[in-house]
Each structure stands twice: as C-alpha cells, then as structure tokens.
Design a protein around this motif. Sequence first.
Motif, PDB file in Angstrom:
ATOM      1  N   THR A 127      22.893  -8.625 -16.380  1.00  0.00           N
ATOM      2  CA  THR A 127      22.546  -7.231 -16.157  1.00  0.00           C
ATOM      3  C   THR A 127      21.345  -6.900 -17.029  1.00  0.00           C
ATOM      4  O   THR A 127      21.363  -7.170 -18.237  1.00  0.00           O
ATOM      5  CB  THR A 127      23.730  -6.307 -16.535  1.00  0.00           C
ATOM      6  N   TYR A 133      32.080 -15.576 -16.926  1.00  0.00           N
ATOM      7  CA  TYR A 133      31.903 -14.187 -16.498  1.00  0.00           C
ATOM      8  C   TYR A 133      30.564 -13.637 -16.964  1.00  0.00           C
ATOM      9  O   TYR A 133      29.842 -13.000 -16.212  1.00  0.00           O
ATOM     10  CB  TYR A 133      33.039 -13.296 -17.022  1.00  0.00           C
ATOM     11  N   TRP A 134      30.234 -13.873 -18.197  1.00  0.00           N
ATOM     12  CA  TRP A 134      29.016 -13.297 -18.771  1.00  0.00           C
ATOM     13  C   TRP A 134      27.758 -13.989 -18.253  1.00  0.00           C
ATOM     14  O   TRP A 134      26.711 -13.353 -18.125  1.00  0.00           O
ATOM     15  CB  TRP A 134      29.078 -13.342 -20.297  1.00  0.00           C
ATOM     16  N   THR A 140      27.473 -15.374 -15.203  1.00  0.00           N
ATOM     17  CA  THR A 140      27.310 -15.125 -13.763  1.00  0.00           C
ATOM     18  C   THR A 140      27.110 -13.656 -13.435  1.00  0.00           C
ATOM     19  O   THR A 140      26.953 -13.303 -12.276  1.00  0.00           O
ATOM     20  CB  THR A 140      28.528 -15.650 -12.954  1.00  0.00           C
ATOM     21  N   ASN A 141      27.145 -12.798 -14.440  1.00  0.00           N
ATOM     22  CA  ASN A 141      26.956 -11.369 -14.223  1.00  0.00           C
ATOM     23  C   ASN A 141      25.823 -10.815 -15.093  1.00  0.00           C
ATOM     24  O   ASN A 141      26.025  -9.882 -15.869  1.00  0.00           O
ATOM     25  CB  ASN A 141      28.260 -10.605 -14.527  1.00  0.00           C
ATOM     26  N   HIS A 152      38.774  -9.859 -13.493  1.00  0.00           N
ATOM     27  CA  HIS A 152      37.964 -11.072 -13.352  1.00  0.00           C
ATOM     28  C   HIS A 152      37.433 -11.518 -14.715  1.00  0.00           C
ATOM     29  O   HIS A 152      37.503 -12.700 -15.072  1.00  0.00           O
ATOM     30  CB  HIS A 152      36.827 -10.807 -12.362  1.00  0.00           C
ATOM     31  N   CYS A 153      36.923 -10.580 -15.480  1.00  0.00           N
ATOM     32  CA  CYS A 153      36.397 -10.867 -16.816  1.00  0.00           C
ATOM     33  C   CYS A 153      37.498 -11.443 -17.706  1.00  0.00           C
ATOM     34  O   CYS A 153      37.297 -12.465 -18.364  1.00  0.00           O
ATOM     35  CB  CYS A 153      35.819  -9.592 -17.422  1.00  0.00           C
ATOM     36  N   ARG A 206      26.567  -0.806 -15.606  1.00  0.00           N
ATOM     37  CA  ARG A 206      26.771  -1.038 -14.177  1.00  0.00           C
ATOM     38  C   ARG A 206      27.249   0.209 -13.430  1.00  0.00           C
ATOM     39  O   ARG A 206      27.296   0.216 -12.205  1.00  0.00           O
ATOM     40  CB  ARG A 206      27.785  -2.161 -13.954  1.00  0.00           C
ATOM     41  N   LEU A 265      29.131  -3.192 -20.656  1.00  0.00           N
ATOM     42  CA  LEU A 265      28.661  -3.671 -19.353  1.00  0.00           C
ATOM     43  C   LEU A 265      29.018  -2.667 -18.264  1.00  0.00           C
ATOM     44  O   LEU A 265      28.181  -2.345 -17.403  1.00  0.00           O
ATOM     45  CB  LEU A 265      29.274  -5.032 -19.032  1.00  0.00           C
ATOM     46  N   GLU A 275      36.668  -5.906 -11.863  1.00  0.00           N
ATOM     47  CA  GLU A 275      35.819  -6.662 -12.779  1.00  0.00           C
ATOM     48  C   GLU A 275      36.520  -6.949 -14.112  1.00  0.00           C
ATOM     49  O   GLU A 275      36.326  -8.015 -14.686  1.00  0.00           O
ATOM     50  CB  GLU A 275      34.492  -5.939 -13.009  1.00  0.00           C
TER      51      GLU A 275
END
Length: 155
Positions: free
Chosen positions: A10, A4-5, A7-8, A47-48, A32, A28, A44
């Motif tokens: 920021t 997760y971290w 692929t995302n 998903h996370c 966001r 996060l 999210e």
Amino acid sequence: MSAYWTTNPTAGFTHDPAAPLQDEFARLAQLRGWTAGGKAFRREWAHCGRLEFEYHFGGQPTLTGWQAMCAFVGVARADVPNSVTQCKEALRKTFVNIVDLMDARRTGQPVKQHKSAKALKKYTIDSGKIFPKEAAKRNGYLKVLLIEIFATSTR
C-alpha cells in the motif's frame, strides 16, 4: 515478514514487523479505508491473522510444532509432552490471547498468561484483541487455544 504484508503493498505504508499486529493492521486499514467491523476489515483481519500465525508458528501441525508451541506459551521445558495429544491437553490448560501470542513472537516479549478462561475472556473483550474464530478453527494449533468469548460457557 509474513506473506500478508508482502502481498498487500500500500502506498504510504511501511510494515513494522516488530510492532504489535493489531496496531499494524489498524494502520493499514486506515490507509485502505476499511471500517472497523466492516466486511472488508473482518475479511482482511482474518486473512492477515492466519498468514501471520503461519509465518511465525507454521501451518501444518507436527509433534515438533506442538512441542514448540507448548514451550513458547510457557510449559516448562522438562514438562513439554511427548505426544500431540498430550501437547493439546497442556495447551488447553494454558490461557493465552492469540493476538498476544503472535505479538510475543513479533516483539520478543513473553506471552501474557491468564489464570483462567474467565480472566482471558475479560482481558480479550477489554483489550479488543479478538482473533477471528473461523480462522482459528481452521488452524490445527489455534483451535485448542480457543475459548468462548461471546457466550456464557468457556472451554
């Protein structure tokens, strides 16, 4: 670090893998612009949580995985069951918050145990450490740890 971290990414956000999961996700989300309780936030967070759990505990349940989960939540080593069914039974009698379970893995702290489903429910509501129910139901390990939070019955 879980997928997760990675692929995302920021701008302005550096993930701390030793920090509590909910704190990191809140940081996060703020960057966001995800509003707590909003659709993007809920999607999210689920998903996370799923990817974080799979990173720390695995995605496909095996007897070895069930035994490791039992040991991690505090089932005495000598009492760790020798079958998947027995492991599930042992875990159903263990009252741990799923977010705390992942935080214990992240921070190295022991998993906080609760005396009953009622005590766990109160703690979960008071702390706001609520793992998405549907994400937990799709994970073989997590499904056995679920309790009813927003209804009158418990497991």
